[in-house]
Design an enzyme around this catalytic site. Structure first.
Site, PDB file in Angstrom:
ATOM      1  N   SER A 131       9.885 105.898  15.077  1.00  0.00           N
ATOM      2  CA  SER A 131      10.782 106.271  16.156  1.00  0.00           C
ATOM      3  C   SER A 131      11.432 107.617  15.842  1.00  0.00           C
ATOM      4  O   SER A 131      11.319 108.215  14.802  1.00  0.00           O
ATOM      5  CB  SER A 131      12.016 105.321  16.375  1.00  0.00           C
ATOM      6  OG  SER A 131      12.912 105.348  15.219  1.00  0.00           O
ATOM      7  N   LYS A 132      12.308 108.274  16.548  1.00  0.00           N
ATOM      8  CA  LYS A 132      12.869 109.468  16.645  1.00  0.00           C
ATOM      9  C   LYS A 132      13.788 109.374  15.013  1.00  0.00           C
ATOM     10  O   LYS A 132      13.758 110.636  14.506  1.00  0.00           O
ATOM     11  CB  LYS A 132      14.170 109.589  17.598  1.00  0.00           C
ATOM     12  CG  LYS A 132      13.354 110.164  18.837  1.00  0.00           C
ATOM     13  CD  LYS A 132      13.306 111.732  18.888  1.00  0.00           C
ATOM     14  CE  LYS A 132      12.512 112.286  20.009  1.00  0.00           C
ATOM     15  NZ  LYS A 132      11.745 113.154  19.317  1.00  0.00           N
ATOM     16  N   ARG A 133      14.112 108.224  14.490  1.00  0.00           N
ATOM     17  CA  ARG A 133      14.869 108.478  13.324  1.00  0.00           C
ATOM     18  C   ARG A 133      13.951 109.034  12.453  1.00  0.00           C
ATOM     19  O   ARG A 133      14.526 109.665  11.131  1.00  0.00           O
ATOM     20  CB  ARG A 133      15.214 106.854  12.951  1.00  0.00           C
ATOM     21  CG  ARG A 133      16.302 106.440  13.671  1.00  0.00           C
ATOM     22  CD  ARG A 133      16.734 105.152  12.865  1.00  0.00           C
ATOM     23  NE  ARG A 133      15.397 104.128  13.371  1.00  0.00           N
ATOM     24  CZ  ARG A 133      14.818 103.411  12.200  1.00  0.00           C
ATOM     25  NH1 ARG A 133      15.358 103.830  10.972  1.00  0.00           N
ATOM     26  NH2 ARG A 133      13.760 102.886  12.582  1.00  0.00           N
ATOM     27  N   HIS A 134      12.695 108.941  12.293  1.00  0.00           N
ATOM     28  CA  HIS A 134      11.792 109.200  11.363  1.00  0.00           C
ATOM     29  C   HIS A 134      11.407 110.708  11.401  1.00  0.00           C
ATOM     30  O   HIS A 134      10.756 111.327  10.449  1.00  0.00           O
ATOM     31  CB  HIS A 134      10.437 108.477  11.426  1.00  0.00           C
ATOM     32  CG  HIS A 134      10.629 107.118  11.089  1.00  0.00           C
ATOM     33  ND1 HIS A 134      10.712 106.161  12.030  1.00  0.00           N
ATOM     34  CD2 HIS A 134      10.879 106.343  10.134  1.00  0.00           C
ATOM     35  CE1 HIS A 134      11.072 104.944  11.477  1.00  0.00           C
ATOM     36  NE2 HIS A 134      11.045 105.057  10.364  1.00  0.00           N
ATOM     37  N   GLY A 135      11.970 111.277  12.387  1.00  0.00           N
ATOM     38  CA  GLY A 135      11.450 113.021  12.713  1.00  0.00           C
ATOM     39  C   GLY A 135      10.799 113.061  13.567  1.00  0.00           C
ATOM     40  O   GLY A 135      10.856 112.409  14.689  1.00  0.00           O
TER      41      GLY A 135
END
Ligand code: GLU
Length: 461
Positions: free
Chosen positions: A241-245
């Site tokens: 997800s976005k959290r990973h970049g």
């Protein structure tokens, strides 16, 4: 054989979606089948034409081509609704008048009791008279599919035989009160009408499949072969997800990844050629692709590996091609660097690049005198005797033929005569010319920099 990619234009092309598209494309192209697109834009509030364009651009950038014009799902609502009504007429669906309030109450009660809410079938057994009364009173109604008893079994290319007990599936809605079909119905009617024979999509759709299989049966359609691709995880083994970049294909494009590398990398997320090949151009992947080797296990999106692959694919490009792509990432303030100069630099930097934009910072000494010198490099390489040796070299350089071969002979001979090893001379010259401790081959670089620049920088150092 016909496959499809069916993005919803409610967001960017996510790398997971791109991977699904790539697997479908590879399957179609390796088997001589059709690869179709369908834009699932029935959620009008969240869909946009701009997103559709983004998604198509992303697919084109990756080198995916599709057969026929894309199908636009929203244009087919009448057809979906007609098939819903056919299900009702044939006794496979029924009108439900349970209002949102009633259903919400039941849902909350079920959740409070720790269970999942399943529609209880209240309207399953309404008599024609009761229905007529409700309709006459103008009560809103939805159409629900009448889930049969038993189990729903289907064969999945990735998961083999998969089976769900029908009692865990409630009579789901196929037509909303505003007359629009739900995803479940639209997808089945469209896949059937488009002649889709193989549905390859993400594992997140696995729980939709038994419902769709029931719809296929009730509608009298031939059931396609399903294949649910393993999820892509972030480095912490949680769903990417976005959290990973970066997760959108466009972001990777902007950062200077090559589509060839992205394609190769995504094709190997959840699939393997069965040997240890890793760097595979599209043609080679198409040749090797075998849907039976899709892995069951989720795979981790390892950006370091993608970086490495990008470097490898850069090495495979023709110099001219690489230059063209580098120019797309050229910072505005460097628009004065001549293409001739760049054409000479590209082959020297090619082996040392991982991301396209890095070229412009890493190779800056090809068009700019160093403003400073790497401090560790100075401490290590700028030994007593070095300035004198370089000074002694200057007159020879004024005369020398400025080709890599001639420069190498000259510098090595000078080093030998002075009793210093060649390394003791080469490293300080590199430092003087570039300000850095690493660069392409010194002699090639000097030939590109030219006499005047080399002499100026050496004097200054
Ligand atoms: N539109 C769905 C999605 O973007 C895909 C539907 C399908 O592949 O069946 O997740």
């Amino acid at each position: 054989m016909t496959v499809r990619f069916a993005p919803s234009p409610t967001g960017y092309l996510h790398v997971g979606g791109a991977r699904t598209a790539i697997f479908n494309w590879l399957y179609a192209r390796s088997a001589g089948g059709r690869f179709l697109l369908r834009i699932e834009d029935t959620d009008r509030a969240r869909s946009s034409d701009a997103m559709t364009r983004e998604i198509l651009d992303g697919l084109r950038w990756l080198g995916l081509d599709w057969d026929e014009e894309p199908t636009i799902q929203s244009a087919r609502i009448e057809r979906h609704a007609a098939e819903c009504l056919r299900l009702e007429a044939e006794g496979n669906a029924y009108w439900c008048y349970c209002g949102t309030e009633t259903l919400d109450g039941k849902r909350q009660a079920a959740e409070a009791a720790g269970g999942a809410f399943l529609y209880d079938g209240t309207c399953r057994h309404l008599t024609p008279e009761q229905r007529a009364e409700n309709d006459a009173a103008g009560m809103p109604r939805v159409l629900r599919f009448r889930v049969p008893e038993g189990r729903t079994v289907f064969n999945d290319i990735v998961h083999d035989e998969t089976s769900f007990p029908n009692e865990e599936i409630d009579d789901f809605v196929i037509l909303r009160s505003d007359g629009t079909p739900t995803y479940m119905m639209a997808v089945v009617v469209d896949d059937h009408d488009m002649g889709v024979t193989h549905v390859l999509r993400g594992d997140d759709h696995l729980s939709n499949t038994p419902k769709q299989v029931m719809l296929y049966r009730a509608l009298g359609y031939e059931i396609p072969q399903f294949g649910h691709l393993p999820l892509i995880l972030g480095s912490d083994k949680k769903r990417l997800s976005k959290r990973h970049g970066a997760t959108s294909v466009g972001e990777f494009q902007q950062r200077g990844y090559l589509p060839e590398a992205m394609f190769n990398f995504l094709a190997l997320l959840g699939w393997s050629p069965g040997d240890d090949r890793e760097i595979m151009p599209k043609e080679e992947l198409t040749e090797a692709f075998d849907i039976r080797r899709v892995l069951k296990k989720s795979s981790v999106f390892d950006e370091d590996k993608l970086l490495w692959m990008n470097g490898q694919h850069i090495r495979l490009l023709e110099d001219d091609d690489l230059l063209r792509r580098l120019l797309r990432h050229r910072p505005d303030e460097l628009d004065w660097v001549s293409e001739d100069r760049l054409r000479a630099v590209v082959p020297l930097m090619k082996e040392r690049l991982t991301l396209l934009p890095d070229f412009w910072s890493n190779a800056r000494y090809f068009w700019e005198d160093p403003a400073e010198y790497d401090a560790d490099g100075v401490a290590k390489r700028w030994k007593p005797g070095v300035p004198e040796l370089l000074a002694a070299l200057l007159p020879a350089l004024e005369e020398a033929e400025f080709t890599a071969g001639a420069l190498e002979t000259l510098i090595r001979e000078t080093a030998e005569r002075s009793g210093m090893g060649a390394g003791k001379v080469i490293h300080p010259i590199r430092l003087a010319l570039t300000g850095a401790t690493a660069s392409p081959s010194l002699f090639d670089m000097m030939a590109v920099l030219g006499r005047e620049t080399c002499l100026r920088r050496l004097r200054r150092a």
